[in-house]
Enzyme design. Sequence first.
Site, PDB file in Angstrom:
ATOM      1  N   CYS A 218       0.860  -1.175   0.000  1.00  0.00           N
ATOM      2  CA  CYS A 218       0.000   0.000   0.000  1.00  0.00           C
ATOM      3  C   CYS A 218       0.907   1.240   0.000  1.00  0.00           C
ATOM      4  CB  CYS A 218      -0.906  -0.013   1.223  1.00  0.00           C
ATOM      5  SG  CYS A 218      -2.013   1.402   1.257  1.00  0.00           S
ATOM      6  N   GLY A 219       0.782   2.052  -1.040  1.00  0.00           N
ATOM      7  CA  GLY A 219       1.656   3.223  -1.179  1.00  0.00           C
ATOM      8  C   GLY A 219       1.298   4.323  -0.196  1.00  0.00           C
ATOM      9  N   HIS A 220       0.005   4.667  -0.125  1.00  0.00           N
ATOM     10  CA  HIS A 220      -0.365   5.735   0.816  1.00  0.00           C
ATOM     11  C   HIS A 220      -0.105   5.256   2.243  1.00  0.00           C
ATOM     12  CE1 HIS A 220      -4.217   3.973   2.173  1.00  0.00           C
ATOM     13  NE2 HIS A 220      -4.158   4.883   3.121  1.00  0.00           N
TER      14      HIS A 220
ATOM     15  N   CYS B  47      -3.288   7.078  -4.635  1.00  0.00           N
ATOM     16  CA  CYS B  47      -3.069   5.633  -4.624  1.00  0.00           C
ATOM     17  C   CYS B  47      -1.676   5.257  -5.166  1.00  0.00           C
ATOM     18  CB  CYS B  47      -4.154   4.889  -5.409  1.00  0.00           C
ATOM     19  SG  CYS B  47      -4.111   3.121  -5.079  1.00  0.00           S
TER      20      CYS B  47
ATOM     21  N   THR C  26       0.023   2.241  -5.147  1.00  0.00           N
ATOM     22  CA  THR C  26       0.132   1.034  -5.975  1.00  0.00           C
ATOM     23  C   THR C  26      -0.636   1.225  -7.280  1.00  0.00           C
ATOM     24  OG1 THR C  26      -1.653   0.070  -4.639  1.00  0.00           O
ATOM     25  CG2 THR C  26       0.594  -0.595  -4.096  1.00  0.00           C
TER      26      THR C  26
HETATM   27  O1  PYC Z   1      -1.851   3.861  -1.927  1.00  0.00           O
HETATM   28  O2  PYC Z   1      -1.408   1.855  -2.674  1.00  0.00           O
HETATM   29  C1  PYC Z   1      -2.159   2.671  -2.166  1.00  0.00           C
HETATM   30  C2  PYC Z   1      -3.525   2.246  -1.793  1.00  0.00           C
HETATM   31  C3  PYC Z   1      -4.120   1.044  -1.996  1.00  0.00           C
HETATM   32  C4  PYC Z   1      -5.420   1.122  -1.472  1.00  0.00           C
HETATM   33  C5  PYC Z   1      -5.585   2.370  -0.954  1.00  0.00           C
HETATM   34  N1  PYC Z   1      -4.419   3.043  -1.162  1.00  0.00           N
END
Ligand code: PYC
Length: 332
Positions: free
Chosen positions: A90-92, A253, A255
Site C-alpha cells: 500500500c503506497g499511501h 493511490c 500502488t
Molecule cells: O496507496 O497503494 C495505495 C492504496 C491502496 C489502497 C488504498 N491506497
Amino acid sequence: MKQGTFFCIDAHTCGNPVRLVTSGHPMLKGATMSEKRLDFIARFDWIRQALMFEPRGHAMMSGAFLYPPCSENADFSILFIETSGCLPMCGHGTIGTVTAALESGLVQPKIPGQLVIDVPAGQLSVTYEMSGDKVRSVKLVNVASFLYAKDLVAFVPGLGDITFDVAYGGNFYAIVEPQENFPGVDQWSAAQVLQYSPLLRDAGRALQTFVHPLDPSLQGLSHVLWTGKPKTAGSDAANAVFYGEKAIDRSPCGTGTSARMAQRFARGLLNVGNSFVHESFIGSQFTGCIESVTEVAGMTAIVPSIQGWAHVFGANQICVDNRDPYAHGFEV
Ligand code: PYC
C-alpha cells in the site's frame, strides 16, 4: 480470546487515513512478510476487522503494524491492514506509516534520510525529507510493476461493454480509460464510482485469474482505477481508485499510480525518467517516476517511485472487549 487494547497513531496521506497500530501486535509465523501476512490472515484477522470496520473505523479505514525486519538490509517491516483485507502493498499506507513512525521516534533509520522496508509484496527503498520534527515528504521506490493483460472487455450492467487493462503495482488493478461507455472520471460522481466499480471488478474476476508469476500469494483483481482529465494544476492525469466494498481512495493511490505507470510504459506513453503527477478524486497529488526497467519472470516491468506527504493528527487507544456486541466491527 479475541480481545485486547491497541494504541494507535492516526494520520492521513493526501487525504486517505492511515492508522498505525503501535501495540498489541500478534507474534506471526513465517520468515518473510508474505508468509507473516498469510499467518495474520489465518489467525488474527479479527484484529483487522475490529480496528478497521465501523464503529472504530469506516469504509476507507486503512492501517499498518510495524514488525522487525525480515531481510538483513532492512530497517523494519510493515503489515498493511484495511477494510478490504491485508494488502500485499500500500503506497499511501507506506507514506503515512513512515511519517508517523519517524515523527513518534518509533524507528531510527540506520542511515538518516533513508529506509529499507520489507513488505509482503517485496522490499521498498524509501527516502524522506524532514522540516524540524516533521516529515515533509516521503518517496518510496516500489516493487517491480507490470502490465499483465490488455484490452480486456467486460459487460457492465448500466454502462455496457467496457474495455480495460490489468496491471500490477503491488496489487492488481483494472485500469479504465475514457471510452464510448465511460466519459472519464472527471465527469463522474462518487456514487457512480461506487455503483459501477464492483460490477466491473466482478466481471474482470470472471474473465480470468490474475496471479503474480513469482509469488502465487499475490493474486486477485482487488482494485479498479478509473482515469480522467485532471483538475489540479500540475497534474498529468486524474484517477479514482475503488477498493473493498465501498471505498474510493482519497489519496492518488501509490500502488495504483505504479500500475498506471507500468501500463503507460507498456503502451509507449511514458518513458524511464519521466515524472507522472497523479491526482486523486479529491485533487491531492503524488509524483510518480519510472526509475528503471527490469524483468519479472520474463515480462518487461518497471521500477516505479512515488512521492507524497502525510500528516499525523492524533493518537488513540482502542479497546476490543468481547462484552461489546460490536467488538469485531461490522460493515453496512
Ligand atoms: O496507496 O497503494 C495505495 C492504496 C491502496 C489502497 C488504498 N491506497
